[in-house]
Design a protein around this motif. Structure first.
Motif, PDB file in Angstrom:
ATOM      1  N   ARG A 117      45.514  44.024  43.953  1.00 34.52           N
ATOM      2  CA  ARG A 117      44.207  44.176  44.667  1.00 34.52           C
ATOM      3  C   ARG A 117      43.755  42.983  42.889  1.00 34.52           C
ATOM      4  N   LEU A 118      43.809  42.850  41.907  1.00 35.22           N
ATOM      5  CA  LEU A 118      43.740  41.913  41.034  1.00 35.22           C
ATOM      6  C   LEU A 118      44.374  40.758  41.230  1.00 35.22           C
ATOM      7  N   ALA A 119      45.560  41.122  41.261  1.00 37.05           N
ATOM      8  CA  ALA A 119      46.492  39.771  42.104  1.00 37.05           C
ATOM      9  C   ALA A 119      45.985  38.964  42.636  1.00 37.05           C
ATOM     10  N   PHE A 120      45.737  39.641  43.556  1.00 39.81           N
ATOM     11  CA  PHE A 120      45.419  38.762  45.047  1.00 39.81           C
ATOM     12  C   PHE A 120      43.978  38.031  45.076  1.00 39.81           C
ATOM     13  N   VAL A 121      43.207  38.769  44.406  1.00 43.27           N
ATOM     14  CA  VAL A 121      41.848  38.271  43.703  1.00 43.27           C
ATOM     15  C   VAL A 121      41.696  37.541  43.839  1.00 43.27           C
ATOM     16  N   LEU A 122      42.143  37.241  42.274  1.00 45.75           N
ATOM     17  CA  LEU A 122      41.952  35.972  41.835  1.00 45.75           C
ATOM     18  C   LEU A 122      43.149  34.919  41.631  1.00 45.75           C
ATOM     19  N   HIS A 123      44.231  35.790  42.344  1.00 41.72           N
ATOM     20  CA  HIS A 123      44.508  34.162  42.676  1.00 41.72           C
ATOM     21  C   HIS A 123      44.492  33.767  44.252  1.00 41.72           C
ATOM     22  N   ASP A 124      44.277  34.558  44.562  1.00 40.70           N
ATOM     23  CA  ASP A 124      44.036  34.107  46.537  1.00 40.70           C
ATOM     24  C   ASP A 124      42.792  33.484  46.325  1.00 40.70           C
ATOM     25  N   LEU A 125      41.554  34.141  46.030  1.00 40.36           N
ATOM     26  CA  LEU A 125      39.863  34.188  46.214  1.00 40.36           C
ATOM     27  C   LEU A 125      40.102  32.944  45.186  1.00 40.36           C
ATOM     28  N   PHE A 126      40.137  32.950  44.002  1.00 39.44           N
ATOM     29  CA  PHE A 126      39.942  32.303  43.093  1.00 39.44           C
ATOM     30  C   PHE A 126      40.996  30.945  41.917  1.00 39.44           C
ATOM     31  N   ALA A 127      41.906  31.131  42.919  1.00 32.74           N
ATOM     32  CA  ALA A 127      43.346  30.276  42.426  1.00 32.74           C
ATOM     33  C   ALA A 127      43.417  30.216  40.962  1.00 32.74           C
ATOM     34  N   VAL A 128      42.955  31.680  40.035  1.00 34.27           N
ATOM     35  CA  VAL A 128      43.775  31.150  38.948  1.00 34.27           C
ATOM     36  C   VAL A 128      44.784  31.493  38.727  1.00 34.27           C
ATOM     37  N   PRO A 129      46.033  30.858  38.360  1.00 32.56           N
ATOM     38  CA  PRO A 129      47.225  30.946  38.000  1.00 32.56           C
ATOM     39  C   PRO A 129      48.047  32.086  37.830  1.00 32.56           C
ATOM     40  N   PHE A 130      49.259  32.555  38.589  1.00 37.13           N
ATOM     41  CA  PHE A 130      49.705  33.850  37.661  1.00 37.13           C
ATOM     42  C   PHE A 130      50.488  33.752  36.606  1.00 37.13           C
TER      43      PHE A 130
END
Length: 285
Positions: A117-130
């Motif tokens: 959930r964290l990886a999806f929310v941060l990356h897909d919804l807020f464009a935080v780099p991996f």
């Protein structure tokens, strides 16, 4: 302006964004506020003079706090609904509802593992780099990418995409309510997707459940309509919904997902404790 006041002003500039991140992570408005407050404590205790991207730093801090909160949860529950009047979403709620964060999406997010959930929310919804997500979940950037990819497949396969026209959504919901009151089984089935899923959450005293299929949902709607009192139209997470009340107090909140002109899912919150915390004054405007 002293240093503490300067720091507080910098933090307040990011509060709305951080609350939006936390709400998508937790599906709880009160817990989102707690996570944002914890981020403020962390900022106040830290030396961030060399932090170039404070928004990114705070986002990952909130993400880490939310991850810990998700890991400590005892059970999956329906997300908190964001209720607005039928005329539109309050400006203060717009950030929380950006990216079409309907309850159907949040319900699917509840089924993900915390790290997914964290990886999806941060990356897909807020464009935080991996590269920034990886240390939060304790994985390599490549592994964090895999977490988001796995979550994305589950989300896209399980979260129905709602029709964009709110007025047409409202027509379907109104027709559903009328058919339920009239006991018109055939009319109800015609309004429902054959694979409709209804989820309810009544809290600890009234455990929720899950109903699948148009026939079962239609029968349940006719039965429930016998006990309905006042049904007030509302926007629930930006989509057509209903708030049932009695003597000014909420009895349930129903969030509908309308896809291709039919009801694909309904989320029903009837937990008395959580309902009592809702602000229904928005429906009076």
């Amino acid at each position: 302006m002293d240093e503490n006041e300067f720091l507080a002003r910098r933090f307040e500039a990011h509060r709305t964004h951080l609350r939006a991140v936390a709400y998508r992570m937790l599906g709880s408005l009160s817990e989102a506020d707690d996570a944002v407050q914890e981020a403020w404590f962390k900022l106040h205790r830290s030396d961030t003079r060399e932090v170039e991207n404070l928004a990114g730093w705070l986002t990952t801090v909130v993400g880490r706090v939310c991850l810990d909160m998700l890991r400590s949860r005892a059970a999956v529950r329906l997300p908190d609904p964001i209720i607005s009047g039928v005329d539109g979403v309050d400006p203060e709620q717009e950030a929380l509802l950006a990216d079409s964060v309907g309850l159907a999406l949040l319900v699917v997010l509840e089924s993900l593992a915390p790290a997914e959930r964290l990886a999806f929310v941060l990356h897909d919804l807020f464009a935080v780099p991996f590269e920034e997500i990886a240390p939060v979940v304790g994985r390599t950037p490549a592994a964090a990418r895999q977490l988001a990819s796995r979550a994305r497949r589950r989300v896209h396969g399980a979260a129905p995409v709602p029709d964009p026209d709110i007025s047409k959504q409202r027509e379907v919901v109104d027709a559903f309510l009328a058919a339920a009151r009239d006991g018109d089984f055939d009319a109800l089935v015609a309004l429902l997707d054959p694979d409709i899923v209804v989820r309810s959450d009544g809290g600890t005293l009234r455990p929720g459940g899950l109903v699948r299929g148009a026939a079962a949902v239609a029968g349940g709607a006719i039965f429930a309509a016998q006990f309905a009192e006042v049904s007030r139209p509302a926007l629930v997470n930006g989509a057509a919904g209903v708030v049932a009340t009695a003597e000014g107090r909420p009895l349930s909140v129903m969030a509908f997902t309308i896809t291709n002109g039919r009801i694909a899912s309904i989320a029903i919150l009837n937990d008395p404790e959580r309902l009592d915390r809702l602000d229904l004054t928005v429906l009076d405007n």
